[in-house]
Design an enzyme around this catalytic site. Structure first.
Site, PDB file in Angstrom:
ATOM      1  N   CYS A  12     -40.630  10.054 107.302  1.00 57.56           N
ATOM      2  CA  CYS A  12     -41.100   8.898 108.316  1.00 57.56           C
ATOM      3  C   CYS A  12     -42.167   8.798 108.326  1.00 57.56           C
ATOM      4  CB  CYS A  12     -39.732   9.291 109.420  1.00 57.56           C
ATOM      5  SG  CYS A  12     -40.381   8.144 110.720  1.00 57.56           S
ATOM      6  N   GLY A  21      -8.203   9.302 116.731  1.00 60.51           N
ATOM      7  CA  GLY A  21      -8.329   8.273 115.078  1.00 60.51           C
ATOM      8  C   GLY A  21      -7.246   6.742 115.309  1.00 60.51           C
ATOM      9  N   CYS A  67     -38.499   6.221 110.655  1.00 61.93           N
ATOM     10  CA  CYS A  67     -36.726   6.727 111.448  1.00 61.93           C
ATOM     11  C   CYS A  67     -36.360   4.733 112.143  1.00 61.93           C
ATOM     12  CB  CYS A  67     -37.193   7.260 113.123  1.00 61.93           C
ATOM     13  SG  CYS A  67     -37.128   9.182 112.640  1.00 61.93           S
ATOM     14  N   CYS A 113     -38.253   9.239 117.022  1.00 60.85           N
ATOM     15  CA  CYS A 113     -39.560   8.898 116.757  1.00 60.85           C
ATOM     16  C   CYS A 113     -40.559   8.775 117.877  1.00 60.85           C
ATOM     17  CB  CYS A 113     -39.187   7.546 115.348  1.00 60.85           C
ATOM     18  SG  CYS A 113     -40.691   7.351 114.742  1.00 60.85           S
ATOM     19  N   CYS A 155     -43.319   9.793 112.580  1.00 59.73           N
ATOM     20  CA  CYS A 155     -43.361  10.576 112.768  1.00 59.73           C
ATOM     21  C   CYS A 155     -43.292  12.172 111.911  1.00 59.73           C
ATOM     22  CB  CYS A 155     -41.900  10.999 113.816  1.00 59.73           C
ATOM     23  SG  CYS A 155     -40.553  10.892 113.150  1.00 59.73           S
TER      24      CYS A 155
END
Lengths: 233, 307, 262
Positions: free
Chosen positions: B249, B40, B274, B280, B252
């Protein structure tokens, strides 16, 4: 009885640097004391240094020589050399000062000013409230004014608020600088009565009173300040 | 996208492998190693000029160039999609300069460079995801002085970050930050996860893959080693929450994935699909069918192929 | 009475000196400050009072001398030996700093509530509702309409900004607050109200305050003690009313005589 206040060789002069260093001698070698229940009245013509002497005792003016012993609990403290915070603590708990003028914060009502002074002097807030009402009534400040800031009051009314404020707390030492000036006879009598109460309670008082009748009524001793006029070499 | 893995050819003559010279790559690798060692923490590095403008992923490209080996398989996505201009040009860049194999399949990739998304498919050990970062400093919003923000990080004085979230709630009634939502890494540094939707933040937590972040213009690299704790900042009474979508979605029928809104026409027609185009597509080839699959334009269903 | 005076000072300053090259910023300043005491530092521009304040607030490094501060654990520490982390923790918890220029003391693009809440969040407060509740409470205490909690200070008047600075600083119950000309530049009536407020909070919370001002009436109203500075040195110090009513040094007499009687 042991004194509550004892002045010991106190001398004071002002040096006015802005006026070619002129030296104004105020008092020299002042010696006197005040015991519980005593009211020492400072006498002498105006300009003799009475007011300055009170201010020296209160720590408001410095002194050039000598000691101002004031009893603080079990100790005698010398105001001449005490540190500021000690003097401030003594002003809260030991010595009260009533001047001729009311110096207050705007926006605060008369009753609250007096009650706050009581609380600051160590009174319980209910006691302070009750006594503030009592003193303002005794001093004939009309009740309708109590919640108003004194800035708008007449000179006499302001001074009576000031007296109530100065006397409300139970401090063992009281310094009074002409508290009765410009009061009418009726209110002067109230002040005399309040001073008598303080004396009975064992307070040591040092005061300046211009009215002879007031002076005669309250004084246990008169100290003529002209005796302490500076001896110019 | 029928051809998923392009054949590796020899790199274009005149370029060092993966464009950057070896000295530069070693410098960047050192920065990366340091970044991994201090999860980080923003490690400064001597960012190079790249043959593309800032804002096009120069930081991510330098990181990718420095870690690519000849056997790596590279995937590049932009907003979840493999075939936007940015993704295509970066992929081509590495095809030409490193001749590595490229893919659109998350599963097949060993290195994934991304702008603004984390693939829906769970990444695994051995994979590396490289984020393109525009502004690496999460505290910049409230503290413009770099000297001061570095001090704040050094001393872990992160109250300011919560002031930003406080302001969000005060203004919007909830934490309205949806992108670049700040996280605490390994219980120490506060980090900007790049402008990914906060939807992806939970994926960063204990991720099996190595996460690397490159900011070219700002010359910073930072990292999250595999299996590192990543916590999204929040308040006790306003806990972190990811976006949710009402419908699955449209292509899909996937749920629990991040959806993009697609405008269909100028009469207000739209659909939610998606954002991860590879995910997808795979679902559709496995037989999943969304409510609007039949009506969707060919460009959306991914029938186009690229070289 | 002896027993109501704390015996250990909160702040203990000895021979504090700062040079700017050859020039004296301030020199040989020594004093003790106790809890609940308000100390005014007065003098004209260039007298060294601002340098002194910056030294005390550890914003400036001393050329010589020491500052010891009694931490909350009761142990007096030399501030020069604090780590940066300790120093900054002190600044945002046990100390406050109300600045003349409110844009230096506030985050101008953060709401009033966020400004007040910042110190709480800095020391780990993580409950939005509680932070907001505390902010609302403090807005009330500094007499800002609670309905302004989500407004940014840019939309506030000068007096409100100063009151917001006070709330922002006092929210962590600091024991020592520095104030640099907190009332200058304000209208007289606004100034009076602000002084009332400061006076009330100082005595209610028992704060120790070091206030730098060129305005003797501000010093008289707020402070217990006063230090008069000239040419970087303290030339006179003591009980506020004694220094103002019975000034000894020529310069102090000049300062006092230049003020119109209030």
């Amino acid at each position: 009885m042991q004194p509550l206040v004892q002045l010991d060789g106190v001398s004071k002069a002002f040096t006015l640097h802005l006026h070619e260093g002129v030296r104004l001698d105020v008092v020299s070698d002042v010696n006197f004391s005040a015991a519980p229940g005593e009211c020492i009245v400072l006498g002498g013509p105006s300009g003799a240094g009475k007011s300055s002497l009170l201010k020296i005792v209160y720590g408001n003016y410095s002194c050039d020589a000598g000691h101002i012993w004031i009893r603080d609990g079990g100790e005698m403290i010398d105001v001449a050399t005490a540190e500021p915070r000690r003097i401030l603590a003594m002003r809260r708990h030991v010595m009260g000062y009533v001047s001729q003028f009311l110096r207050v914060i705007p926006r605060v009502g008369a009753l609250e000013i007096v009650a706050a002074a009581g609380r600051e002097g160590g009174l319980d807030s209910q006691v302070a409230q009750d006594r503030a009402e009592e003193y303002l009534s005794l001093l004939n400040v009309p009740e309708r004014l109590w919640t108003l800031p004194p800035a708008t009051f007449s000179g006499g009314e302001q001074q009576r608020v000031n007296i109530a404020r100065g006397l409300i707390a139970d401090r063992p030492v009281l310094l009074l600088d002409e508290p009765t000036a410009s009061l009418d006879a009726r209110n002067r009598a109230v002040v005399v009565d309040l001073v008598e109460r303080k004396k009975k309670a064992g307070v040591a008082i040092i005061g300046i009173f211009h009215d002879e009748d007031v002076r005669d009524k309250v004084a246990t001793h008169v100290v003529d300040v002209t005796h302490f006029a500076a001896k110019t070499a | 996208m029928s051809t998923h893995v392009s054949a590796a050819a020899s790199p274009e003559a005149g370029y060092n492998f993966a464009y950057l010279d070896e000295q530069t790559k070693r410098m960047i690798r050192r920065a990366i190693l340091k970044a991994i060692a201090i999860p980080g923490y923003q490690v400064p590095f001597a960012s190079r000029e790249m043959p593309m403008p800032y804002g096009w992923g120069t930081g991510g490209v330098q990181v990718t160039a420095s870690i690519l080996g000849r056997d790596d398989v590279l995937k590049v996505i932009d907003q979840g999609s493999d075939d936007t201009t940015n993704a295509v040009s970066i992929r081509k860049f590495f095809e030409r300069t490193a001749s590595v194999r490229t893919t659109t399949h998350t599963r097949e990739a060993t290195v994934i460079q991304t702008r603004h998304r984390i693939p829906e498919e769970t990444l695994r050990e051995g994979q590396v995801i490289v984020y393109q970062v525009p502004i690496p400093e999460p505290l910049r919003f409230l503290e413009p002085r770099e000297t001061e923000t570095r001090k704040l990080h050094a001393l872990a004085e992160y109250g300011l970050m919560h002031v930003k979230l406080y302001e969000d709630i005060a203004r919007h009634g909830h934490i309205a930050t949806t992108y670049a939502y700040p996280v605490e890494v390994a219980g120490r540094y506060i980090m900007d996860p790049s402008p990914t939707p906060k939807f992806d933040n939970p994926k960063m937590h204990l991720m099996a893959a190595l996460q690397l972040f490159g900011a070219g213009r700002e010359k910073r690299i930072y990292a999250i080693p595999p299996y590192t704790e990543v916590r999204s900042l929040d308040f006790e009474d306003h806990p972190f929450r990811i976006q949710t979508f009402k419908d699955p979605c449209a292509l899909c029928a996937a749920t629990g994935v991040y959806l993009d809104e697609v405008i269909m026409d100028d009469r207000g027609g739209r659909m939610f699909v998606c954002s991860d185009s590879d995910f997808c597509e795979e679902r559709r080839s496995a037989g999943h069918r969304g409510s609007m699959l039949a009506d969707a334009p060919a460009a959306l269903t991914g029938d186009s192929t690229h070289a | 009475m002896l027993n109501d005076l704390p015996d250990a000072p909160l702040l203990s300053v000895r021979d504090l000196t700062r040079y700017y090259g050859e020039r004296i910023g301030c020199a040989d300043v020594s004093f003790d400050l106790y809890e609940g005491e308000v100390l005014a530092v007065v003098g004209e521009s260039g007298s060294g009072k601002s340098t002194l304040l910056s030294l005390l607030a550890t914003e400036l490094e001393a050329s010589a001398g020491s500052i010891r501060y009694r931490m909350r654990d009761g142990i007096a520490r030399d501030l020069a030996t604090l780590t940066e982390a300790e120093r900054r923790l002190l600044l945002r918890t046990d100390w406050g700093f109300v600045r003349q220029d409110s844009t230096q003391g506030l985050r101008m693009s953060v709401s009033a509530g966020g400004n007040i809440g910042e110190r709480l969040m800095a020391v780990g407060a993580r409950h939005y509702g509680n932070i907001r509740g505390t902010s609302l409470d403090w807005l009330g205490r500094v007499e800002i309409d609670r309905g302004r909690i989500d407004d940014i200070p840019k939309a506030f008047s000068g007096g409100m900004r100063q009151r917001l600075q006070i709330a922002r600083n006092l929210v962590t119950h600091p024991r020592l607050v520095f104030m640099d000309e907190p009332t200058s530049g304000l209208d007289v009536s606004v100034q009076a109200r602000l002084l009332d407020l400061i006076r009330g909070l100082v005595s209610e919370l028992g704060l120790a305050v070091i206030i730098v001002t060129h305005d003797l009436s501000v010093a008289r109203l707020l402070s217990h003690r006063i230090m008069v500075m000239k040419g970087g040195r303290v030339i006179e110090a003591g009980l506020t009313d004694r220094v103002l009513d019975d000034p000894h040094q020529p310069y102090t007499q000049l300062l006092v005589s230049s003020v119109l009687a209030a």
